[in-house]
Write a protein that holds these residues in place. Structure first.
Motif, PDB file in Angstrom:
ATOM      1  N   LYS A   1      -4.934   5.921  -1.552  1.00 16.77           N
ATOM      2  CA  LYS A   1      -6.249   5.324  -2.031  1.00 16.77           C
ATOM      3  C   LYS A   1      -5.995   4.531  -3.240  1.00 16.77           C
ATOM      4  O   LYS A   1      -5.141   4.768  -4.030  1.00 16.77           O
ATOM      5  N   CYS A   2      -6.682   3.419  -3.043  1.00 14.12           N
ATOM      6  CA  CYS A   2      -6.409   2.378  -4.131  1.00 14.12           C
ATOM      7  C   CYS A   2      -7.563   2.588  -5.071  1.00 14.12           C
ATOM      8  O   CYS A   2      -8.680   2.274  -4.643  1.00 14.12           O
ATOM      9  N   GLU A   3      -7.469   2.854  -6.160  1.00 17.26           N
ATOM     10  CA  GLU A   3      -8.358   2.860  -7.112  1.00 17.26           C
ATOM     11  C   GLU A   3      -9.118   1.689  -7.450  1.00 17.26           C
ATOM     12  O   GLU A   3     -10.368   1.398  -8.058  1.00 17.26           O
ATOM     13  N   GLN A   4      -8.410   0.633  -7.380  1.00 16.33           N
ATOM     14  CA  GLN A   4      -9.019  -0.770  -7.788  1.00 16.33           C
ATOM     15  C   GLN A   4      -9.842  -1.425  -6.472  1.00 16.33           C
ATOM     16  O   GLN A   4     -10.989  -1.710  -6.632  1.00 16.33           O
ATOM     17  N   CYS A   5      -9.450  -1.212  -5.349  1.00 14.87           N
ATOM     18  CA  CYS A   5     -10.127  -1.513  -4.204  1.00 14.87           C
ATOM     19  C   CYS A   5     -11.379  -0.408  -3.992  1.00 14.87           C
ATOM     20  O   CYS A   5     -12.273  -0.645  -3.210  1.00 14.87           O
ATOM     21  N   ASN A   6     -11.153   0.614  -4.494  1.00 12.15           N
ATOM     22  CA  ASN A   6     -11.842   1.907  -4.169  1.00 12.15           C
ATOM     23  C   ASN A   6     -11.805   2.054  -2.611  1.00 12.15           C
ATOM     24  O   ASN A   6     -13.061   2.524  -1.968  1.00 12.15           O
TER      25      ASN A   6
ATOM     26  N   LEU B   1       1.565  -4.728  -2.556  1.00 12.60           N
ATOM     27  CA  LEU B   1       0.827  -6.120  -2.839  1.00 12.60           C
ATOM     28  C   LEU B   1      -0.085  -6.337  -2.010  1.00 12.60           C
ATOM     29  O   LEU B   1      -0.016  -6.425  -0.652  1.00 12.60           O
ATOM     30  N   HIS B   2      -1.523  -6.504  -2.329  1.00 16.21           N
ATOM     31  CA  HIS B   2      -2.767  -6.571  -1.436  1.00 16.21           C
ATOM     32  C   HIS B   2      -3.751  -7.370  -2.456  1.00 16.21           C
ATOM     33  O   HIS B   2      -3.820  -7.345  -3.375  1.00 16.21           O
ATOM     34  N   GLN B   3      -4.826  -7.814  -1.533  1.00 18.26           N
ATOM     35  CA  GLN B   3      -5.926  -8.236  -2.205  1.00 18.26           C
ATOM     36  C   GLN B   3      -7.215  -7.336  -2.122  1.00 18.26           C
ATOM     37  O   GLN B   3      -7.623  -6.843  -0.902  1.00 18.26           O
TER      38      GLN B   3
ATOM     39  N   ILE C   1      -5.913 -10.111  -6.420  1.00 16.18           N
ATOM     40  CA  ILE C   1      -4.505  -9.653  -5.914  1.00 16.18           C
ATOM     41  C   ILE C   1      -3.941  -8.655  -7.017  1.00 16.18           C
ATOM     42  O   ILE C   1      -3.822  -8.708  -8.228  1.00 16.18           O
ATOM     43  N   HIS C   2      -3.481  -7.431  -6.412  1.00  9.71           N
ATOM     44  CA  HIS C   2      -2.988  -6.446  -7.295  1.00  9.71           C
ATOM     45  C   HIS C   2      -2.209  -5.577  -6.508  1.00  9.71           C
ATOM     46  O   HIS C   2      -1.674  -5.833  -5.242  1.00  9.71           O
ATOM     47  N   CYS C   3      -1.609  -4.708  -7.101  1.00 16.39           N
ATOM     48  CA  CYS C   3      -0.585  -3.640  -6.519  1.00 16.39           C
ATOM     49  C   CYS C   3      -0.931  -2.296  -6.690  1.00 16.39           C
ATOM     50  O   CYS C   3      -1.838  -1.964  -7.396  1.00 16.39           O
TER      51      CYS C   3
HETATM   52 ZN   LIG Z   1      -6.193  -2.269  -4.150  1.00 14.94          ZN
END
Ligand SMILES: [Zn+2]
Ligand SMILES: [Zn+2]
Length: 215
Positions: A62-67, A92-94, A101-103
């Motif tokens: 789970k990416c908390e930035q992309c949710n 690394l993804h968007q 862009i973040h990790c």
């Molecule tokens: Zn993300």
């Protein structure tokens, strides 16, 4: 007496076993999908189906930035070639909505269990003077930190732009990880240096990601 002897013998065998190092690594085990496939979107399911499961082990993080849950293909061979028990991965993804862009950084063990996933900001080769000048002209307030990279074998200057400084200031963490993805001057593979910055920029732990994966 016999029992004691037998015990001795079995100890002996164990010791010899410990010393025995197989000359050829065991064949690649076909990877198993360890997560519930119903958690995936159609698109993700499709991308998992296209993966060569002999080469990649897909994991769900789970990416908390992309949710959002991200399916990350872990290269099996690279994992097998790493001796340490914890392997640091940077992905690394968007963000599909904000385009940022973040990790995600996290550790895995050799059974592909995931530990401590964390979304981080990312900076890429901004260390050349020209870039710094450009950024300064664009009125960014840059904070430069100096960090040693063991792959480049030199101290790097990492320019932290104001936007990321703000996030560091507002973070609830005592130390905030930041991914610096860069190549060295010899043009080797890009690699990811994770720098853990405290709010005073005084304490800078660092760790190289063992595996860097691009979306
Ligand atoms: Zn993300
Ligand atoms: Zn480096």
């Amino acid at each position: 007496m016999i029992i004691v002897n037998e015990k001795k013998n079995s100890n002996q065998i164990e010791k010899e076993d410990e010393l025995f190092i197989p000359p050829i690594p065991p064949p690649n085990k076909k990877s198993q999908i360890q997560f519930d496939e119903t958690e995936l979107s159609k698109e993700q399911l499709e991308s998992v189906k296209q993966l060569d499961l002999n080469k990649y082990h897909p994991i769900l993080v789970k990416c908390e930035q992309c949710n959002k849950n991200k399916v990350i293909p872990i290269p099996i061979k690279k994992v097998q070639n790493i001796d340490s028990r914890e392997i640091l991965i940077a992905y690394l993804h968007q963000n599909k909505e904000t385009h940022e862009i973040h990790c995600i950084i996290f550790e895995i063990d050799h059974q592909f269990n995931v530990y401590f996933p964390k979304a981080t900001d990312v900076l890429m080769n901004l260390s050349s003077l020209n870039d710094a000048e450009k950024l300064e002209k664009a009125n960014y307030k840059i904070r430069t930190i100096f960090v040693l990279c063991d792959i480049c074998r030199k101290t790097l200057q990492i320019q932290v732009p104001e936007k990321i400084q703000k996030r560091i200031k507002e973070s609830h963490l005592p130390k905030i990880p930041l991914c610096y993805i860069h190549t060295d001057e010899k043009g080797n593979e890009p690699h990811c240096l994770v720098v853990f910055i405290d709010k005073n920029y005084g304490d800078r732990n660092r760790r190289l990601a063992d595996i860097l994966i691009f979306e």
